[in-house]
Motif scaffolding. Sequence first.
Motif, PDB file in Angstrom:
ATOM      1  N   PRO A  77       0.661  -1.152  -0.015  1.00 15.16           N
ATOM      2  CA  PRO A  77       0.120  -0.047   0.205  1.00 15.16           C
ATOM      3  C   PRO A  77       0.949   1.314  -0.038  1.00 15.16           C
ATOM      4  O   PRO A  77       1.990   1.250   0.398  1.00 15.16           O
ATOM      5  CB  PRO A  77      -0.758   0.050   1.189  1.00 15.16           C
ATOM      6  N   THR A  78       0.292   2.350  -0.400  1.00 20.00           N
ATOM      7  CA  THR A  78       0.688   3.732  -0.722  1.00 20.00           C
ATOM      8  C   THR A  78       1.409   4.083   0.690  1.00 20.00           C
ATOM      9  O   THR A  78       2.834   4.483   1.062  1.00 20.00           O
ATOM     10  CB  THR A  78       0.203   5.043  -1.028  1.00 20.00           C
TER      11      THR A  78
ATOM     12  N   SER B 219       6.748   5.244 -11.594  1.00 22.02           N
ATOM     13  CA  SER B 219       6.065   4.781 -10.567  1.00 22.02           C
ATOM     14  C   SER B 219       6.576   5.441  -9.311  1.00 22.02           C
ATOM     15  O   SER B 219       7.760   5.799  -9.043  1.00 22.02           O
ATOM     16  CB  SER B 219       6.379   3.011 -10.457  1.00 22.02           C
ATOM     17  N   GLY B 220       5.353   5.881  -8.512  1.00 26.54           N
ATOM     18  CA  GLY B 220       5.743   6.762  -7.416  1.00 26.54           C
ATOM     19  C   GLY B 220       6.457   5.743  -6.327  1.00 26.54           C
ATOM     20  O   GLY B 220       7.054   6.180  -5.586  1.00 26.54           O
ATOM     21  N   HIS B 221       5.547   4.689  -6.129  1.00 21.82           N
ATOM     22  CA  HIS B 221       6.321   3.693  -5.300  1.00 21.82           C
ATOM     23  C   HIS B 221       7.720   3.468  -5.233  1.00 21.82           C
ATOM     24  O   HIS B 221       8.384   3.539  -4.265  1.00 21.82           O
ATOM     25  CB  HIS B 221       5.437   2.422  -5.293  1.00 21.82           C
TER      26      HIS B 221
ATOM     27  N   GLY C 106      13.859  -2.874  -4.701  1.00 19.24           N
ATOM     28  CA  GLY C 106      13.781  -3.651  -5.932  1.00 19.24           C
ATOM     29  C   GLY C 106      12.373  -4.514  -5.906  1.00 19.24           C
ATOM     30  O   GLY C 106      11.592  -4.738  -6.863  1.00 19.24           O
ATOM     31  N   LEU C 107      12.299  -5.088  -4.638  1.00 17.04           N
ATOM     32  CA  LEU C 107      11.007  -6.087  -4.342  1.00 17.04           C
ATOM     33  C   LEU C 107       9.958  -5.251  -4.531  1.00 17.04           C
ATOM     34  O   LEU C 107       8.829  -5.750  -5.016  1.00 17.04           O
ATOM     35  CB  LEU C 107      11.260  -6.858  -3.171  1.00 17.04           C
ATOM     36  N   ILE C 108       9.870  -3.928  -4.156  1.00 18.03           N
ATOM     37  CA  ILE C 108       8.662  -3.066  -4.150  1.00 18.03           C
ATOM     38  C   ILE C 108       8.289  -2.948  -5.651  1.00 18.03           C
ATOM     39  O   ILE C 108       7.233  -2.930  -5.851  1.00 18.03           O
ATOM     40  CB  ILE C 108       9.027  -1.872  -3.205  1.00 18.03           C
ATOM     41  N   GLY C 109       9.043  -2.710  -6.396  1.00 15.09           N
ATOM     42  CA  GLY C 109       9.098  -2.582  -7.839  1.00 15.09           C
ATOM     43  C   GLY C 109       8.336  -3.614  -8.493  1.00 15.09           C
ATOM     44  O   GLY C 109       7.726  -3.504  -9.325  1.00 15.09           O
ATOM     45  N   ILE C 110       8.820  -4.928  -8.123  1.00 14.61           N
ATOM     46  CA  ILE C 110       8.415  -6.025  -8.615  1.00 14.61           C
ATOM     47  C   ILE C 110       6.849  -6.211  -8.468  1.00 14.61           C
ATOM     48  O   ILE C 110       5.973  -6.561  -9.269  1.00 14.61           O
ATOM     49  CB  ILE C 110       9.112  -7.276  -8.230  1.00 14.61           C
TER      50      ILE C 110
END
Length: 322
Positions: A82-83, A182-184, A226-230
């Motif tokens: 979540p954001t 992507s902001g996240h 990187g995991l957040i990006g995936i």
Amino acid sequence: MDDHHGRHYSGHNSYAAGPMDGMTVKVSLVSLIKHHLRDWLWIGVMIALELIMYFIIPPFHRFVNEPMMEDLRYPRKPETVPTWSVGVVAVVLPFLIFVVLFIKNRSIRDFHSAFLGLATAIVITALFTDSIKNLVGMPRPDFFHRCFPDGKAEYTADLERRVICHPGDERAFRDAYKSFPSGHVSWAFAGLGYLSLYFAGKLSLFDRRGYTSRVFWVLLPVLAAGLIGITRVNDYQHRWVDIIAAALLGLFIAYVCYRQLYPSIYAREWAGYPYEYEPQGIFSHGLHGPRAVPMMSSHRPNGHITPLDVGGAAADLETGRH
């Protein structure tokens, strides 16, 4: 003894020479904030601009027609990350680590420098990311279900066959045109990338002593980012190009902000020491010195040059290193 700038001097000769004239400087938090008041005020201005960019300025609605919808029909899924949790991971977690190190080392200057750099990196990244999002107006992979939540597609009767959206959730539809970047991911790489640089400096990663266990701690924050990006690709919120661009943006800004306050991570024995300066009055630039790194001692037999030992708690207050 203290002076009118809130600095405390200890009497023993802890530096061989230089502007301090043989005295170790212990800088107060008030003096640091006064010295960097201009920086903190600019952070406040950028936060205000970011809020305007995110909540008030609408994104550009890029052309979308019926044939293009074939690539925009990915299902809508709940966010794995979540954001709000990105703020926790990218901002709160590094800040708590800085607090723990402050409690351990009692270096108020290192704590202030670390947090100022982190705050600057996060705010600039957020402003840049949302500015680019609004200007590009790229539809997300799940655009179809944001545009037609009931699954009933409508298009203009002309040759262009443009979409005629009837969104049920206006907030979700507004976000439908904010895929790139992507902001996240930009937030994650700005905050956690900054933390990786901070670890690399504090652990003297490139001191040529071959302690490979340090690599894990330096790369762990980048792995988390990187995991957040995936997850953003797996949730069909973004494409890989959105992730890669956001990661590069966040890392670049993190590096630039880190180098405003710390030497290069390749500086070997000097890496991880905040730049030296004497706090001045409000809005002044202060003295960044000829001594942007700790004073040098004599050469070691192996050719290394090391900072002088400034002695005990005074050293920790001044440099944040043991």
